[in-house]
Design an enzyme around this catalytic site. Structure first.
Site, mmCIF file in Angstrom:
data_model
loop_
_atom_site.group_PDB
_atom_site.id
_atom_site.type_symbol
_atom_site.label_atom_id
_atom_site.label_comp_id
_atom_site.label_asym_id
_atom_site.label_seq_id
_atom_site.Cartn_x
_atom_site.Cartn_y
_atom_site.Cartn_z
ATOM 1 N N HIS A 14 45.958 27.707 -1.521
ATOM 2 C CA HIS A 14 47.048 26.929 -2.088
ATOM 3 C C HIS A 14 47.865 27.798 -3.036
ATOM 4 O O HIS A 14 47.344 28.354 -3.999
ATOM 5 C CB HIS A 14 46.459 25.734 -2.842
ATOM 6 C CG HIS A 14 47.452 24.723 -3.294
ATOM 7 N ND1 HIS A 14 47.516 24.272 -4.590
ATOM 8 C CD2 HIS A 14 48.416 24.062 -2.617
ATOM 9 C CE1 HIS A 14 48.467 23.365 -4.699
ATOM 10 N NE2 HIS A 14 49.037 23.225 -3.515
ATOM 11 N N HIS A 56 56.775 26.785 -6.208
ATOM 12 C CA HIS A 56 56.291 25.405 -6.179
ATOM 13 C C HIS A 56 57.230 24.447 -6.891
ATOM 14 O O HIS A 56 57.524 23.369 -6.381
ATOM 15 C CB HIS A 56 54.905 25.329 -6.809
ATOM 16 C CG HIS A 56 54.372 23.927 -6.900
ATOM 17 N ND1 HIS A 56 54.577 23.113 -8.002
ATOM 18 C CD2 HIS A 56 53.673 23.186 -6.007
ATOM 19 C CE1 HIS A 56 54.017 21.940 -7.780
ATOM 20 N NE2 HIS A 56 53.453 21.947 -6.586
#
Length: 427
Positions: A14, A56
């Protein structure tokens, strides 16, 4: 390798493994790939000139030395941003890293590593697929992602597999031809997984950073897990060297229970500041070779105490699994033994049951620890109990207790004190 070739369940790095490496950087991705991780994730947003930036957040504030919206940058200004790596990950990473463009990721990693790319902005999915097509990346080596059903429909219409993030709606996914759902970990159940598998839908959950969570989710039947600490969650994190903190970077499984502490390059140590009323950090990489009988050696120093030395000091928790330990009385699921080397030089040993610590033994007559001086601490676990020796300052404390065995997990921390640890080793 294609996604179809991976054994289930598999782990997705991730943001590249955001608890170990500067997230969404080429340097971080290279480390992840070098660690043998088969899948790296990207968050992709459209820039002002139509380019695709990887980050992100919707702003650059958290990860760079600048501020402002991602969408306001052009491809040129994007590559002028500085990733603030040392602020987020300690001094082992240099500043001056640049956020990547999606094209750069595809050039270096396309058809070489499995990619899991999320359309972070509402207009990104189409351009992402265009970029993949332009670079000749095989659809079998990519899983796209989106929380938006419209994005998922677009991906499927153009022949790409996609994870419908946030959804447990197996019936709708089947109707739409979507072969993956991506619920949050706390929404996963064995029933959800069974229903998905019955109609050919796979389940990828997010975000999983502890092994006790992983084990429960695997038992439920998940097919993939997103993790910020993928090496640790995948189970390949064991280290037993004595210079664990010398590189001054976060190691696999070095996870915050209350805080992550910080590194001290001047003596290759790691520790907690006195401003942390109670600090505890999981050392998931520190795996005893025999968790039922081992010796843990470390050097511990106390730099500052926030109260009387008898109530402050450095702590070591040996626990049965990696549940977070956040004393006092707020750590359900945590079982093991807490060793406290207090500022007055005495040692206390506590039994921890469901997060509640009970004193089993204490030494007396210790010598107040000189600030800034390391004390060798040895903890020995046997089949009948455990003993603790604190150099020449606190004597030896022996406890006959086998309530919790084995105790394979180590947490280091402090209680109302500034402490440092170095030369940590198990044998």
């Amino acid at each position: 390798m294609d996604f179809a070739d991976l054994s289930r369940p598999f782990v997705i790095a991730h943001r590249g493994g955001a608890l170990q490496v500067p997230e969404h950087t080429m340097e971080g991705y290279r480390v992840a790939v070098g660690q043998g991780l088969p899948v790296i994730e990207q968050d992709v947003s459209t820039l002002a000139d139509g380019g695709l930036g990887v980050m992100h957040d919707g702003t650059v504030d958290r990860m760079t030395t600048s501020s402002g919206n991602v969408a306001d940058h052009t491809s040129v200004s994007w590559k002028q941003l500085d990733i603030d790596a040392s602020a987020t990950l300690g001094g082992g990473w240099p500043d001056g890293l640049r956020p990547p463009l999606f094209d750069e990721v595809l050039t270096e990693f396309g058809n070489r590593v499995l990619l899991c790319a999320e359309a972070k902005s509402s207009d990104a999915m189409g351009p992402m697929i265009d970029a993949l097509d332009r670079r000749g990346v095989s659809p079998a080596s990519v899983l796209l992602q989106s929380f938006a059903l419209a994005d998922c429909r677009l991906a499927r219409s153009r022949g790409w597999d996609v994870i419908w993030l946030g959804s447990t709606d197996v019936d709708r996914a089947t109707v739409e031809g979507i072969r993956w759902i991506g619920p949050m970990a706390d929404r996963v159940t064995a029933t959800v997984c069974a229903r998905a598998h019955a109609v050919g839908v796979e389940v990828a959950c997010h975000t999983v950073n502890r092994r006790h969570q992983r084990d429960a989710l695997v038992a439920d039947g998940v097919d993939a897990l997103f993790s910020d600490d993928p090496v640790y969650v995948a189970g390949d994190a064991g280290l037993r060297t004595s210079d664990l903190f010398a590189r001054q970077v976060w190691l696999p499984g070095m996870l915050p229970d209350t805080g992550r502490g910080r590194f001290h390059p001047e003596d290759s140590s790691w520790g907690c500041d006195a401003s942390d009323a109670v600090g505890s950090t999981l050392m998931g990489f520190l795996a005893p070779p025999d968790p039922a009988a081992f010796t843990l050696d470390l050097d511990l120093r106390v730099d500052e105490t926030r109260a009387e030395p008898a109530g402050c000091g450095g702590s070591v928790l040996l626990s049965t699994d990696d549940h977070p330990y956040r004393p006092p009385g707020t750590s359900p699921g945590a079982h093991g033994y807490l060793v406290l080397l207090r500022g007055d030089g005495n040692v206390q040993v506590h039994r921890v049951t469901d997060g509640v610590a009970t004193v089993l033994a204490s030494s007396t007559g210790g010598t107040t620890l000189p600030k800034g001086t390391y004390v060798p601490l040895r903890i020995t676990v046997t089949g009948s109990g455990l003993s603790v020796r604190a150099g020449t300052v606190g004597g030896t404390v022996t406890v006959a207790d086998v309530s919790h065995r084995p105790v394979p997990v180590v947490h280091l921390g402090s209680v109302r004190a500034g402490v440092r640890f170095r030369n940590v080793e198990v044998a």
